[in-house]
Design a protein around this motif. Structure first.
Motif, short mmCIF file in Angstrom:
data_model
loop_
_atom_site.label_atom_id
_atom_site.label_comp_id
_atom_site.label_asym_id
_atom_site.label_seq_id
_atom_site.Cartn_x
_atom_site.Cartn_y
_atom_site.Cartn_z
N GLN A 42 15.20 10.67 0.68
CA GLN A 42 14.91 9.41 1.42
C GLN A 42 13.70 8.80 1.17
N GLN A 43 12.57 10.00 1.44
CA GLN A 43 11.33 9.60 1.26
C GLN A 43 11.00 9.10 -0.03
N LEU A 44 11.61 9.77 -1.30
CA LEU A 44 11.23 9.56 -2.50
C LEU A 44 11.69 8.20 -2.89
N SER A 45 13.07 7.98 -2.55
CA SER A 45 13.61 6.68 -2.78
C SER A 45 12.97 5.63 -2.21
N LYS A 46 12.30 5.74 -1.02
CA LYS A 46 11.25 4.34 -0.78
C LYS A 46 10.11 4.53 -1.48
N LEU A 47 9.64 5.42 -1.91
CA LEU A 47 8.46 5.44 -2.83
C LEU A 47 8.87 4.76 -4.10
N GLU A 48 10.07 5.27 -4.57
CA GLU A 48 10.47 4.46 -5.89
C GLU A 48 10.55 2.65 -5.58
N ARG A 49 11.15 2.50 -4.60
CA ARG A 49 11.29 0.95 -4.31
C ARG A 49 9.75 0.61 -3.99
N GLU A 50 8.87 0.99 -3.59
CA GLU A 50 7.53 0.63 -3.29
C GLU A 50 6.76 0.42 -4.49
N ILE A 51 6.78 1.34 -5.48
CA ILE A 51 6.20 1.23 -6.91
C ILE A 51 7.32 0.49 -8.00
N GLY A 52 8.48 0.41 -8.00
CA GLY A 52 9.16 -0.13 -8.83
C GLY A 52 9.73 0.48 -9.99
N GLN A 53 9.49 1.79 -9.97
CA GLN A 53 9.53 2.91 -11.07
C GLN A 53 10.31 3.97 -10.51
N GLN A 54 11.26 4.63 -11.52
CA GLN A 54 12.02 5.80 -11.06
C GLN A 54 10.97 7.05 -11.33
N LEU A 55 11.05 7.80 -10.35
CA LEU A 55 10.04 8.89 -10.20
C LEU A 55 10.79 10.35 -10.47
N LEU A 56 12.00 10.51 -10.28
CA LEU A 56 13.07 11.61 -10.60
C LEU A 56 14.12 11.13 -11.46
N ALA A 57 14.25 12.43 -12.54
CA ALA A 57 15.58 12.10 -13.21
C ALA A 57 16.42 13.36 -13.17
N LYS A 58 17.57 13.42 -13.38
CA LYS A 58 18.44 14.56 -13.47
C LYS A 58 18.05 15.64 -14.53
N ASN A 59 18.04 16.80 -14.41
CA ASN A 59 17.71 17.75 -15.40
C ASN A 59 18.36 18.85 -15.07
N GLY A 60 19.70 18.73 -15.71
CA GLY A 60 20.86 19.77 -15.52
C GLY A 60 21.36 19.70 -14.35
N ARG A 61 21.25 20.82 -13.39
CA ARG A 61 21.61 20.79 -12.12
C ARG A 61 20.61 20.52 -11.03
N GLY A 62 19.38 20.05 -11.50
CA GLY A 62 18.11 20.06 -10.82
C GLY A 62 17.56 18.63 -11.20
N MET B 267 0.84 -1.23 -0.06
CA MET B 267 0.05 0.08 -0.01
C MET B 267 0.89 1.36 -0.14
N LEU B 268 0.44 2.27 -0.75
CA LEU B 268 1.27 3.40 -0.78
C LEU B 268 1.21 4.17 0.37
N ASN B 269 2.58 4.81 0.91
CA ASN B 269 2.42 5.74 2.11
C ASN B 269 2.08 6.89 1.91
N LEU B 270 1.11 7.53 2.78
CA LEU B 270 0.62 8.64 2.39
C LEU B 270 1.80 9.89 2.73
N GLU B 271 2.67 9.74 3.70
CA GLU B 271 3.62 10.74 3.79
C GLU B 271 4.57 10.82 2.50
N ARG B 272 4.98 9.60 2.13
CA ARG B 272 5.71 9.77 0.72
C ARG B 272 4.97 10.26 -0.36
N LEU B 273 3.59 10.01 -0.34
CA LEU B 273 2.79 10.79 -1.48
C LEU B 273 2.83 12.25 -1.38
#
Length: 301
Positions: A35-55, A1-7
């Motif tokens: 850390q929260q986003l890394s845990k969320l990525e592991r929960e859903i098994g997909q990458q949520l963020l990608a590098k974009n220049g310096r951000g 189940m998806l974690n509310l705080e990570r969402l």
């Protein structure tokens, strides 16, 4: 189940546009967000963020999940409102943002009344300009914002928000005491066509309003100085460096050497409290709005 705080963390990144902005909005460290986003990525098994220049940017999966997160969090807000409304108790926390003169003029009376009537309600306040306050409410980083428009230049209410009128605030012309018009009972703005003006900073709603108002009276304004704080504006007036329009709310004592003269055209600001529609049933919101209305009424009487 998806974690509310990570969402909630993912939603903050989507709204603020960066990890650091999300961290500021959530009042946590950037490391905690990552850390929260890394845990969320592991929960859903997909990458949520990608590098974009310096951000960073949200991936397609991140954008899709962020849309769901926004709807889920809105539904949670509605559930919280319904539960609080059923319970009918004014408890928990309410976060209020206000522009500086509204904070000075309204907060002392309103917050004192809230503390007396609802001792279990925690109130957190912050000063910010109306545009930022609206953004904070839309993002969910503030529950209420005190905002304004002018009698001749209205500001629209963004979708998803509602507001209530608190008071009307008259503005006077502030002049050096040795100005030829300082002793008048009233003045017209047309009387000051050849004056240097002290204004709010460029880009602020009140600066744009001043330019609009003077031009509507046939005056091409000479803005000599810009200052965000009214007291700074007034000490410039006291030094003989120009004139300004100064609202009365939160004005306090003027520096020596400044005179205030009412404007015959009745220049007024309209002051409002605004909040998210999905939070409207929360007793804490209703109690805070009522306290602000009573504080505004006491100043208008």
């Amino acid at each position: 189940m998806l974690n509310l705080e990570r969402l909630r963390t993912l939603d903050a990144v989507a709204r603020h546009g960066s990890v650091s902005g999300a961290a500021d909005g959530l009042h946590v460290t950037t490391s905690a967000v990552s850390q929260q986003l890394s845990k969320l990525e592991r929960e859903i098994g997909q990458q949520l963020l990608a590098k974009n220049g310096r951000g960073v940017r949200l991936t397609d999966a991140g954008l899709l999940l962020a849309e769901h997160a926004a709807r889920i969090l809105s539904q949670v807000e509605l559930a919280q409102s319904d539960i609080e409304a059923q319970r009918g108790q004014v408890v928990g926390e309410v976060r209020i943002a206000a522009f500086p003169t509204a904070a000075r003029g309204l907060f002392p009376g309103a917050l004192r009344a809230l503390r007396t009537a609802h001792p279990e309600l925690r109130v957190r306040t912050s000063e910010m300009e109306p545009e930022q306050g609206i953004r904070e409410v839309l993002r969910g980083d503030a529950d209420l914002a005190i905002v304004l428009d002018w009698s001749n230049k209205r500001a629209p209410v963004p979708g998803g928000l509602q507001r209530v009128h608190l008071l009307d605030d008259a503005a006077d012309v502030a002049l050096p005491v040795d100005h030829p018009l300082a002793g008048r009972a009233e003045v017209d703005l047309e009387d000051f066509g050849d004056e240097d003006w002290v204004s709010w900073p460029e880009g602020e709603f009140c600066h744009d309003w001043l330019i609009f108002t003077l031009r509507s009276q046939g005056i091409e304004p000479r803005i000599a100085h810009c200052a965000g704080e009214h007291h700074t504006q007034l000490v410039l007036i006291a030094a003989g460096l120009g004139i300004c329009l100064t609202p009365r709310l939160g004005r306090g004592r003027a520096p020596d050497g400044v005179a205030f003269v009412p404007v015959r055209q009745k220049v007024r600001r309209h002051i409002y409290a605004t909040w998210r529609t999905d939070a409207a049933r929360r007793p804490s919101i209703r109690a805070a709005v009522e306290a602000l209305r009573e504080a505004g009424a006491s100043l208008s009487s």
